[in-house]
Design a protein around this motif. Sequence first.
Motif, PDB file in Angstrom:
ATOM      1  N   CYS A 248     -34.572  20.500  76.502  1.00  0.00           N
ATOM      2  CA  CYS A 248     -35.473  19.707  76.419  1.00  0.00           C
ATOM      3  C   CYS A 248     -36.662  20.178  75.559  1.00  0.00           C
ATOM      4  N   GLU A 249     -36.896  19.498  74.188  1.00  0.00           N
ATOM      5  CA  GLU A 249     -37.781  19.612  73.368  1.00  0.00           C
ATOM      6  C   GLU A 249     -38.939  18.944  73.011  1.00  0.00           C
ATOM      7  N   MET A 250     -39.126  18.112  73.969  1.00  0.00           N
ATOM      8  CA  MET A 250     -40.323  17.336  74.142  1.00  0.00           C
ATOM      9  C   MET A 250     -40.993  17.241  75.548  1.00  0.00           C
ATOM     10  N   ASP A 251     -42.087  16.844  75.716  1.00  0.00           N
ATOM     11  CA  ASP A 251     -42.946  16.858  76.806  1.00  0.00           C
ATOM     12  C   ASP A 251     -42.872  15.526  77.579  1.00  0.00           C
ATOM     13  N   PHE A 252     -43.642  14.699  76.989  1.00  0.00           N
ATOM     14  CA  PHE A 252     -43.795  13.385  77.432  1.00  0.00           C
ATOM     15  C   PHE A 252     -43.257  12.327  77.053  1.00  0.00           C
TER      16      PHE A 252
ATOM     17  N   MET B 294     -42.027   5.798  80.520  1.00  0.00           N
ATOM     18  CA  MET B 294     -40.867   5.390  81.131  1.00  0.00           C
ATOM     19  C   MET B 294     -41.003   5.053  82.389  1.00  0.00           C
ATOM     20  N   ASP B 295     -40.295   4.344  83.115  1.00  0.00           N
ATOM     21  CA  ASP B 295     -40.104   4.018  84.624  1.00  0.00           C
ATOM     22  C   ASP B 295     -38.918   4.950  84.912  1.00  0.00           C
ATOM     23  N   TYR B 296     -39.602   6.079  85.776  1.00  0.00           N
ATOM     24  CA  TYR B 296     -38.787   7.207  85.886  1.00  0.00           C
ATOM     25  C   TYR B 296     -37.431   7.092  86.720  1.00  0.00           C
ATOM     26  N   ASP B 297     -37.448   6.190  87.751  1.00  0.00           N
ATOM     27  CA  ASP B 297     -36.224   5.854  88.598  1.00  0.00           C
ATOM     28  C   ASP B 297     -35.123   5.418  87.645  1.00  0.00           C
TER      29      ASP B 297
ATOM     30  N   THR C  92     -45.359   9.188  73.127  1.00  0.00           N
ATOM     31  CA  THR C  92     -45.933  10.569  73.511  1.00  0.00           C
ATOM     32  C   THR C  92     -47.634  10.255  73.440  1.00  0.00           C
ATOM     33  N   PRO C  93     -48.184  10.758  74.517  1.00  0.00           N
ATOM     34  CA  PRO C  93     -49.636  10.643  74.361  1.00  0.00           C
ATOM     35  C   PRO C  93     -50.452  11.653  73.347  1.00  0.00           C
TER      36      PRO C  93
ATOM     37  N   ARG D 234     -44.970   4.798  82.619  1.00  0.00           N
ATOM     38  CA  ARG D 234     -46.202   5.511  82.654  1.00  0.00           C
ATOM     39  C   ARG D 234     -45.845   6.634  81.950  1.00  0.00           C
ATOM     40  N   PRO D 235     -46.381   7.523  81.108  1.00  0.00           N
ATOM     41  CA  PRO D 235     -45.872   8.855  80.719  1.00  0.00           C
ATOM     42  C   PRO D 235     -45.238   9.752  81.871  1.00  0.00           C
ATOM     43  N   GLU D 236     -44.054  10.434  81.549  1.00  0.00           N
ATOM     44  CA  GLU D 236     -43.482  11.007  82.521  1.00  0.00           C
ATOM     45  C   GLU D 236     -42.969  12.546  81.630  1.00  0.00           C
ATOM     46  N   ASN D 237     -43.090  13.543  82.529  1.00  0.00           N
ATOM     47  CA  ASN D 237     -42.673  14.941  82.021  1.00  0.00           C
ATOM     48  C   ASN D 237     -41.114  14.544  81.895  1.00  0.00           C
ATOM     49  N   VAL D 238     -40.650  15.038  80.752  1.00  0.00           N
ATOM     50  CA  VAL D 238     -39.201  15.080  80.407  1.00  0.00           C
ATOM     51  C   VAL D 238     -38.500  16.248  81.048  1.00  0.00           C
TER      52      VAL D 238
END
Lengths: 220, 364
Positions: B247-251, B254-257, B363-364, B217-221
Amino acid sequence: MTKNRILVVEDDKGISDGIVVNLQYSGYDYVVYADGQKAADSLQVDHAYDLALLDIMLPGKDGFELLPYMKTYNIPVIYLTARTDTPSEIKGLRDGAEDYIVKPFDMLALLVRIEKVLDRNGKLNKILRVADIVVDCENRSVQKSGKIISLKPLEFELFSLLARYKNRTLLRDKMLNEVWGADYYGDTRTVDVHIARLRKKLEISNKLITVPKYGYRLED
Amino acid sequence: MKMKMWQKICVLCIGILLISMIVCGMLFWFLLHQGFAGTQDNGGLGVLIWPIVLSCGISILAGILLTLGFVRRVFRPLRVLRTVTSRLAAGEYAAGELPAEKYAAGDYKGQEQIYSHDEVGELAADINVIANTLVSCLAELEETNRRQAMFIRGLMHELKTPLTTIMVHTDTLLVANLSQSDARNSLAHIYMQCSWLNQMSQKLHKIIKTEEGIQTRPENVHVLFEDIVESTAEILQERRTPLEAACEMDFLSMDYDLMKSLLINLVDNASKASEPGQKLHLRAYDNILELRDDGHGIPAHEIALVTDPFYMVDSSRNKLKGGSGLGLALVKRIAEAHNAQVLIESTPNSGTTVRVVFRDSSTP
C-alpha cells in the motif's frame, strides 16, 4: 437379468448425483461423464447403452455435437437442459433426440420419460424384480419364489406400477390415475383395498410400506 | 429583420391601416372627380355616397385579404411545429432527425429570415430541447430496460442449475428410500446449492445498493488492505495462492464495505485463475488499486465481456470453483458508483492485471 444401462453426460455434479441416485434406486445401471469430449471418446470402447441423458451446454463437446455419436451406436437420446428457447428444442428434436426436458425437472417425470423412450425403442425391461418376486409385464404374470401367484387385472397393474418404481413412494392419487385411469370416479380408498389384497396374496406386508399422508412404497 | 411577433403584428396593423387609408382616399378622390363628374344634379351628400361606399368597400376587402395572407404566414411555422409535436407525441422521432431542430437552426424551408427570431423561433428551439431530451431519455430508458431484461434472463438461467439440484434431491429424499449415506450426500448437495444462492443474493444486494447511490468518505487504504488480507487468508491458503499487499497511499474516498467487496471479488477471481503456488499482488498507488496475477489470463476478445453479468470465460471450470458470474459485474458497478474506471489487461497463460482507477483525486 440385465438392467437397462444409461449414459449420463452432465457437468453439474449436484444434478448428475441426483439423477444417478434415482436411476440406481429405480434399478438402472449408469455411467456418468461430466465432459462431452470424454463421453464421445469413451463410446469407442464401450457403447452398450440403452439410453443417453445429455445436457446441452457441456465442456468439451456440447450435447448437439454428441448426438451423431449416439446415432452411430443407436443410442436413443433425451436432452436435459436449462435452455428453454424453442429453437434449441426444435433443433434437438429435429436432429433426432427422443425427448427434450427442461431444467428444473421433476424426477418422476424424468423416470417416466426414460421408461417411455426405452419402451418405444423396444429396450424396456419387461421383467421386473423385487426381492424374490418376478413380474413379467409381457405375459402379465407374477411369480414369487418361482411359484405363480394369480392376480386380478387391476391388482397386477397396481403391483407392476409399484415394482417399476420400487423404492419410491407413490401417491395414492397417482396410483389411482395410472391404474384406474384419470376419469375413474372413485375414492383413494380403492387403492388401500387393493394394496391390502396384494399384501395378503404376495405376503409382502413388510415390503409394501404405508407412508403416512403420502402413499405406498415397495421396497427391495 | 429581428422583430418579435407583437412588433410584427403592430407593424402589420399600422401598415394595413395606412394602405387602406391611402387606397380609400385615392379612390374617393378619383371617383369624386372622374366617375361621377356628370351627375352632380342631386348635389349635397348624395354626391358623396357612392364614392365613399365603394372606396371603403374595396379597402376593407384589401385589408381582409392582406390580413388573412399574413396571418396564415405568421401561423405557418406553428402548423409545422404542430406536426412536429404530434409526431413526437406519437413517439416517431429518433434522435437527430427533428424538423424542429432544423427550424430553430434556421433552415426550415427558408422561413428563417422572417420567423426564426420571433416567439415561434424560440418555441421551436424549446420544443427542440424538449424533443432532444425526450429522445435521449427514451433511448436511455430503452437501454436500461434492455440491460435489465438481459440481466434477468441471465439470472433466470443461472438459477436453473441450483434449482434443479435442489428439486431433484429434495424430491429424492421425500419419495425414495435412500440409504443413510445417499441421503447425507443429497442433503450436502442441497446445502451447497443453497449457500451458492445465498452468496449470489448477497452480490445482487450489493449491486442494487450501488444503483441506489453510495456515500463515500475518506478511508485508510492500509486498514482496508489489512482487512482484505485477513478476510481472504483462509481461502487463499486452501488454494495455495498467497496474496502480497503493498500500500503506497494513505486515504481514498470510498464506501468501505463496497470497496472491500470489490477487492475480495478481484482477489477471488485472481486466485481461481491461478495455479497453486502462484502469487497474487495487490497494490495501491496514485489513486489506483491494482491486482495482478500470473494465472490463466483472459483471451483478448473476451476482456470487454467479462464485466457483463453472468459472463464466464470458462463456464464449467468456474462453476466447479463456485463462480456466480456476477463477481466482475459487481466490481464494475462498484467502481462506477465511485466514479472510478476498471481497466483490465490480460495475456492468456501469463496473467491478468486489473486496475481500478479513481478519476478525481480524492485524497484529502
